[in-house]
Design a protein around this motif. Structure first.
Motif, mmCIF file in Angstrom:
data_model
loop_
_atom_site.group_PDB
_atom_site.id
_atom_site.type_symbol
_atom_site.label_atom_id
_atom_site.label_comp_id
_atom_site.label_asym_id
_atom_site.label_seq_id
_atom_site.Cartn_x
_atom_site.Cartn_y
_atom_site.Cartn_z
ATOM 1 N N PHE A 327 34.008 -1.428 -45.776
ATOM 2 C CA PHE A 327 35.431 -1.279 -46.086
ATOM 3 C C PHE A 327 35.990 0.013 -45.501
ATOM 4 O O PHE A 327 37.073 0.035 -44.908
ATOM 5 C CB PHE A 327 35.631 -1.297 -47.606
ATOM 6 C CG PHE A 327 36.858 -0.587 -48.074
ATOM 7 C CD1 PHE A 327 38.108 -1.163 -47.894
ATOM 8 C CD2 PHE A 327 36.774 0.651 -48.697
ATOM 9 C CE1 PHE A 327 39.254 -0.496 -48.329
ATOM 10 C CE2 PHE A 327 37.907 1.314 -49.127
ATOM 11 C CZ PHE A 327 39.146 0.740 -48.941
ATOM 12 N N ASP A 414 36.054 -0.164 -53.380
ATOM 13 C CA ASP A 414 36.354 -0.777 -52.087
ATOM 14 C C ASP A 414 37.484 -1.791 -52.219
ATOM 15 O O ASP A 414 37.824 -2.482 -51.271
ATOM 16 C CB ASP A 414 35.106 -1.461 -51.504
ATOM 17 C CG ASP A 414 34.482 -2.444 -52.495
ATOM 18 O OD1 ASP A 414 35.129 -3.451 -52.801
ATOM 19 O OD2 ASP A 414 33.367 -2.171 -52.975
ATOM 20 N N THR A 415 38.068 -1.892 -53.397
ATOM 21 C CA THR A 415 39.188 -2.798 -53.598
ATOM 22 C C THR A 415 40.241 -2.115 -54.447
ATOM 23 O O THR A 415 39.926 -1.213 -55.236
ATOM 24 C CB THR A 415 38.736 -4.104 -54.281
ATOM 25 O OG1 THR A 415 39.839 -5.016 -54.355
ATOM 26 C CG2 THR A 415 38.215 -3.841 -55.679
ATOM 27 N N THR A 416 41.482 -2.509 -54.278
ATOM 28 C CA THR A 416 42.551 -1.891 -55.046
ATOM 29 C C THR A 416 42.475 -2.309 -56.509
ATOM 30 O O THR A 416 41.851 -3.307 -56.863
ATOM 31 C CB THR A 416 43.927 -2.294 -54.485
ATOM 32 O OG1 THR A 416 44.060 -3.710 -54.579
ATOM 33 C CG2 THR A 416 44.075 -1.866 -53.034
ATOM 34 N N THR A 453 42.423 -12.839 -52.201
ATOM 35 C CA THR A 453 42.795 -11.437 -52.106
ATOM 36 C C THR A 453 42.710 -10.807 -53.496
ATOM 37 O O THR A 453 42.572 -11.495 -54.516
ATOM 38 C CB THR A 453 44.225 -11.273 -51.583
ATOM 39 O OG1 THR A 453 45.125 -11.854 -52.536
ATOM 40 C CG2 THR A 453 44.399 -11.922 -50.222
ATOM 41 N N THR A 454 42.826 -9.491 -53.532
ATOM 42 C CA THR A 454 42.819 -8.802 -54.827
ATOM 43 C C THR A 454 43.970 -9.280 -55.700
ATOM 44 O O THR A 454 43.806 -9.480 -56.903
ATOM 45 C CB THR A 454 42.925 -7.288 -54.614
ATOM 46 O OG1 THR A 454 41.811 -6.840 -53.832
ATOM 47 C CG2 THR A 454 42.926 -6.543 -55.937
ATOM 48 N N ASP A 488 45.412 0.369 -49.242
ATOM 49 C CA ASP A 488 44.078 -0.030 -49.686
ATOM 50 C C ASP A 488 43.526 0.960 -50.704
ATOM 51 O O ASP A 488 44.220 1.886 -51.136
ATOM 52 C CB ASP A 488 43.144 -0.251 -48.489
ATOM 53 C CG ASP A 488 42.745 1.057 -47.782
ATOM 54 O OD1 ASP A 488 42.988 2.163 -48.322
ATOM 55 O OD2 ASP A 488 42.194 0.971 -46.668
ATOM 56 N N GLU A 497 44.252 -7.811 -45.890
ATOM 57 C CA GLU A 497 43.082 -7.450 -46.681
ATOM 58 C C GLU A 497 41.872 -8.196 -46.148
ATOM 59 O O GLU A 497 41.885 -9.426 -46.038
ATOM 60 C CB GLU A 497 43.291 -7.794 -48.143
ATOM 61 C CG GLU A 497 42.076 -7.445 -49.011
ATOM 62 C CD GLU A 497 42.294 -7.733 -50.489
ATOM 63 O OE1 GLU A 497 41.310 -7.628 -51.266
ATOM 64 O OE2 GLU A 497 43.433 -8.079 -50.869
ATOM 65 N N ILE A 499 38.302 -9.508 -46.791
ATOM 66 C CA ILE A 499 37.441 -9.832 -47.935
ATOM 67 C C ILE A 499 35.992 -9.709 -47.484
ATOM 68 O O ILE A 499 35.587 -10.312 -46.481
ATOM 69 C CB ILE A 499 37.727 -11.243 -48.473
ATOM 70 C CG1 ILE A 499 39.146 -11.306 -49.067
ATOM 71 C CG2 ILE A 499 36.719 -11.611 -49.551
ATOM 72 C CD1 ILE A 499 40.219 -11.669 -48.110
#
Length: 602
Positions: A327, A414-416, A453-454, A488, A497, A499
């Protein structure tokens, strides 16, 4: 164990200080920002309360019926850990000339004595950060820390016969010791000592004036409750009456608020001769204190706590993890990146304040204050050297406070975390009323299959129909997180984004969807899709200024606000809306009678 120390307990502690003084020399806070003097110096125009007539007794209402903002403390305020460190440092500097003593005191309090940081108290919820000044409790760790600090610092101050002689004035005898006790006690306790108090510390020395006796006197003073607690009784009489603070109480409250430390020699002298009670002299001292770099540190401390900047966790915690490294794509946050991101926001506050900027400019300023390459890389700017005009964000998406790294980054994730982002904007920055979370809601039947996605994962978990979560998340909380999905987890601008699998392999990518209908109290729902539109919505609502006023009141008075405090908060809000420069806004509350008075206990 936490101990609540009331007035009676404090009186007992003060009495025991004299009884047990021979044992007082035995052994048993954030986050402090760096110093930077604003350049050029700002113009300080302090908005006046049109009804204020100064702190003289004749100008004050006789009771809280005509002065509803007058407040009676149910227990004495105590110094925060930062104030405690600053007070000991400034006091020690009046006794000895030792350039290294300040750093030794900080190390002694924080590391050696392990003096705990204050609890960050939020009157609305224990789930989010509040203010250290609202913590009224005393822990056994603090008591042990005070005793350890007292012995160690006293020994350091009188580390040689020469230093002891310098402190005593190169003389011997009872008169010499008495003069020293009065001088040292006046500064440390923020008021002149009575003859009875002087006698207590003379008894500690047991007639001696050698270095060992001086260490005992110093340790007993440092360990005294008078050092750590701020006792305010007011300058008047009558149960329940609203009375002005005494000159020394007023000087202490002013200095602790604007400088986070004890009064300096000039302010102490104005308290001693009573001139601080004259409006013109009081105004002069407020202006002088606000022009000092120490006022900038208090300003930074307030904004650090209001913006909940310490919610940001270490950004390097997952370096080496396959998914995180994929990421990050070559970017490697350092162990210092988190602190650098926080300081970047605080440097912005200092910059705006130093140039007569308003509260609104804190929200909208687009300069990058990255002093290190790791933050500058995220912003795609050059490193700022701390002087002159900083570079401007090159990316149009980066519009101000709400898009700064310390606000949008998620530590080592690594993700919002859109829910956390939304909660910060709504709970901390705009003071919206958010219902408590449904703690027993699992949403275990959420469909998380496919390439999501998130935003899509968050919606499927929190917006399931017929669950306790859906109403708050769908219409209130989630939109304020989703609109910032263009940033991000490291705070970098993105259009799509990617994944990733746990092994760091790219499973695919999807464009980020930032279109939402956002809501704020008192405003019609608004369709927005960019950070700029979100920022404008906040500005149009007036919620940022109102939230500032409420939070600043709590910071200034060290307590939660109540119905009787509405007039103070409303005036601060109105000044902010009208564009008062930030430093004047910060000083304005100390000109009000509510800051200069106290209600005597019933």
């Amino acid at each position: 164990m936490r101990v609540r120390l009331g007035w009676g307990a404090l009186a007992l502690a003060l009495a025991l200080q004299g009884c047990n003084s021979d044992d007082a020399n035995t052994g048993s806070s954030g986050a402090d920002a760096g110093t930077r003097s604003p350049d050029p110096a700002p113009t300080l125009t302090i908005p006046q309360d049109p009804h204020a007539q100064g702190p003289q007794a004749t100008a004050l209402a006789a009771d809280t019926g005509t002065n509803p903002g007058c407040f009676s403390a149910v227990m004495p305020r105590r110094l925060t850990r930062t104030q405690y460190i600053n007070a000991l440092t400034d006091w020690s500097a009046t006794l000895v000339n030792d350039a290294g003593l300040a750093s030794r005191i900080r190390t002694l309090v924080v590391e050696t004595a392990q003096f705990p940081q204050d609890a960050s108290i939020n009157p609305e919820t224990s789930r989010h950060q509040g203010y250290y000044r609202l913590d009224p409790t005393v822990t056994t760790r603090q008591v042990g820390g005070i005793n350890a600090v007292a012995q160690a610092l006293a020994t350091d101050l009188a580390s040689s016969d020469a230093r002891a002689a310098t402190m005593l004035g190169n003389c011997t005898g009872d008169a010499c010791l008495t003069a020293f006790i009065r001088k040292a006690g006046r500064t440390l306790f923020r008021q002149p000592l009575t003859d009875a108090e002087v006698a207590v510390y003379r008894k500690v020395a047991n007639g001696a004036t050698d270095r060992a006796a001086l260490v005992k006197v110093l340790a007993t003073m440092i360990a005294s409750p008078q050092t750590y607690f701020v006792v305010e009784r007011g300058n008047g009489s009558g149960s329940g009456a609203c009375v002005p603070l005494s000159p020394h109480e007023l000087a202490t409250r002013l200095s602790l608020h604007l400088w986070d430390t004890i009064p300096d020699a000039t302010l102490a002298a104005r308290a001693d001769d009573g001139s601080l009670m004259q409006p013109a002299e009081y105004q002069k001292q407020v202006s002088r204190l606000m022009a000092d770099p120490r006022a900038d540190q208090a300003l930074r401390s307030f904004f650090r706590q209001w913006f909940r900047l310490d919610d940001l966790v270490a950004m390097d915690g997952r370096v080496g993890n396959a998914k995180f490294d994929a990421f990050a794509a070559g970017y490697r946050p350092l162990g210092t990146t988190r602190d650098a991101a926080i300081e970047e926001v605080l440097d912005m506050v200092s910059y705006v304040a130093g140039r007569n900027g308003s509260l609104q400019q804190v929200l909208t300023d687009r300069h990058a204050f990255a002093r290190t390459a790791d933050i500058a890389t995220l912003y795609k700017t050059s490193v700022w050297n701390g002087t002159g005009t900083p570079p401007v964000f090159p990316e149009a998406e980066r519009v101000g406070l709400l898009t700064r790294i310390a606000i949008v980054a998620n530590g080592s994730s690594d993700t919002t975390l859109p829910i956390s982002r939304g909660a910060k904007i709504l709970g901390a920055l705009t003071c919206q009323n958010l219902p408590p979370p449904a703690m027993n809601q699992t949403n275990g039947n959420a469909d998380l299959s496919g390439l999501l996605t998130t935003r899509e994962r968050t919606q499927r978990i929190t917006e399931m129909e017929k669950t306790a979560c859906v109403d708050c998340h769908k219409t209130v909380l989630n939109p304020w997180g989703f609109v910032f999905e263009r940033f991000d987890a490291l705070g970098r601008v993105r259009n799509a984004e990617v994944i990733l699998s746990d092994a760091g392999a790219a499973l695919g990518q999807k464009p980020v969807d930032t279109a939402v209908v956002a809501n704020l109290d008192g405003m019609a729902g608004r369709a927005i899709s960019t950070a700029a539109q979100a920022q404008q919505f906040v500005l149009d609502s007036g919620a940022f200024e109102a939230c500032f006023a409420r939070n600043y009141f709590r910071y200034a008075f060290g307590r939660a606000d109540g119905a009787a405090d509405k007039s103070v908060i409303e005036e601060v809000r109105a000044q902010a809306v009208n564009g008062a420069n930030l430093r004047s806004l910060f000083a304005s509350i100390v000109t009000r009678d509510e800051f200069k008075t106290i209600q005597r206990p019933q």
